[in-house]
Design an enzyme around this catalytic site. Structure first.
Site, mmCIF file in Angstrom:
data_model
loop_
_atom_site.group_PDB
_atom_site.id
_atom_site.type_symbol
_atom_site.label_atom_id
_atom_site.label_comp_id
_atom_site.label_asym_id
_atom_site.label_seq_id
_atom_site.Cartn_x
_atom_site.Cartn_y
_atom_site.Cartn_z
ATOM 1 N N HIS A 1 39.656 47.565 32.218
ATOM 2 C CA HIS A 1 39.397 47.006 31.143
ATOM 3 C C HIS A 1 40.364 45.816 30.642
ATOM 4 O O HIS A 1 40.157 45.219 29.617
ATOM 5 C CB HIS A 1 39.694 48.273 30.065
ATOM 6 C CG HIS A 1 41.014 48.684 29.694
ATOM 7 N ND1 HIS A 1 41.505 49.643 30.140
ATOM 8 C CD2 HIS A 1 42.090 48.048 29.092
ATOM 9 C CE1 HIS A 1 42.796 49.858 30.106
ATOM 10 N NE2 HIS A 1 43.234 49.030 28.946
ATOM 11 N N ASP B 1 38.559 52.944 35.866
ATOM 12 C CA ASP B 1 39.261 52.056 35.172
ATOM 13 C C ASP B 1 40.363 51.271 35.957
ATOM 14 O O ASP B 1 41.372 50.956 35.808
ATOM 15 C CB ASP B 1 39.882 52.518 33.813
ATOM 16 C CG ASP B 1 40.438 51.388 32.919
ATOM 17 O OD1 ASP B 1 39.786 50.244 33.013
ATOM 18 O OD2 ASP B 1 41.192 51.762 32.091
ATOM 19 N N SER C 1 48.952 48.266 29.677
ATOM 20 C CA SER C 1 47.862 48.783 30.508
ATOM 21 C C SER C 1 47.862 48.172 31.739
ATOM 22 O O SER C 1 47.966 46.988 31.838
ATOM 23 C CB SER C 1 46.845 48.379 29.612
ATOM 24 O OG SER C 1 45.439 48.925 30.201
#
Length: 163
Positions: free
Chosen positions: A46, A75, A150
């Site tokens: 993402h 992901d 992230s």
């Protein structure tokens, strides 16, 4: 030596060992990633906004990379980019278990890595990720993560990649 002094030394050692291998992803530091091999960075899928991505290295160098493998359901993404002489982070030989000490290392806007400490609180965890996708097989941990973390690596006490 006190327990706090030992923990401080452990955080500093991990930061020194993996700091050069932690990269920023995106021109505005959307996320982080880690060099896992010559010319290859692992990050979260993402964090990508197309087939190309800006990669900011700890030494300040900026390069354009290309998404070479993307697993939207997990992901995860591998970005191919010139990593020059940046060392790859070693993979841990054993799996993390509940209670394992872990270190999260994320890129900062000015280069270098920020490192936090925590424990694995759950293994084989499933959750809803970006776009509502169900992601399974994850590690849940208590190491604090700031914005832009992230895709950052989760490391064991030796600085080896566990997640």
């Amino acid at each position: 030596m006190s327990v706090l002094e030992e923990l401080q030394e452990a955080v500093a050692a991990v930061a020194g060992a993996v700091g050069p291998s932690v990269v920023g992803i995106g021109s505005r530091l959307r996320g982080s990633g880690v060099v896992v091999g010559n010319g290859h960075i692992l990050t979260n899928a993402h964090n990508l906004r197309g087939p190309e991505v800006t990669v900011r290295f700890a030494d300040g160098r900026i390069a354009r990379g290309a998404a070479k493998g993307v697993d939207w359901d997990g992901d995860l993404a591998v970005v191919e980019v010139d990593t020059a002489d940046v060392p790859a982070v070693a993979w841990a030989t054993g799996g993390a278990t509940i209670g394992s000490a872990v270190f999260a290392a994320a890129a900062t806007p000015t280069g270098g890595a920020r490192v936090s400490f925590g424990f694995v609180s759950s293994v084989e965890r499933a959750f809803r990720g970006p776009g509502g996708r169900r992601i399974s097989g994850s590690l849940e941990h208590t190491a604090p993560l700031a914005p832009g973390s992230s895709g950052s690596p989760l490391l064991d006490a030796d600085g080896a990649l566990v997640g």
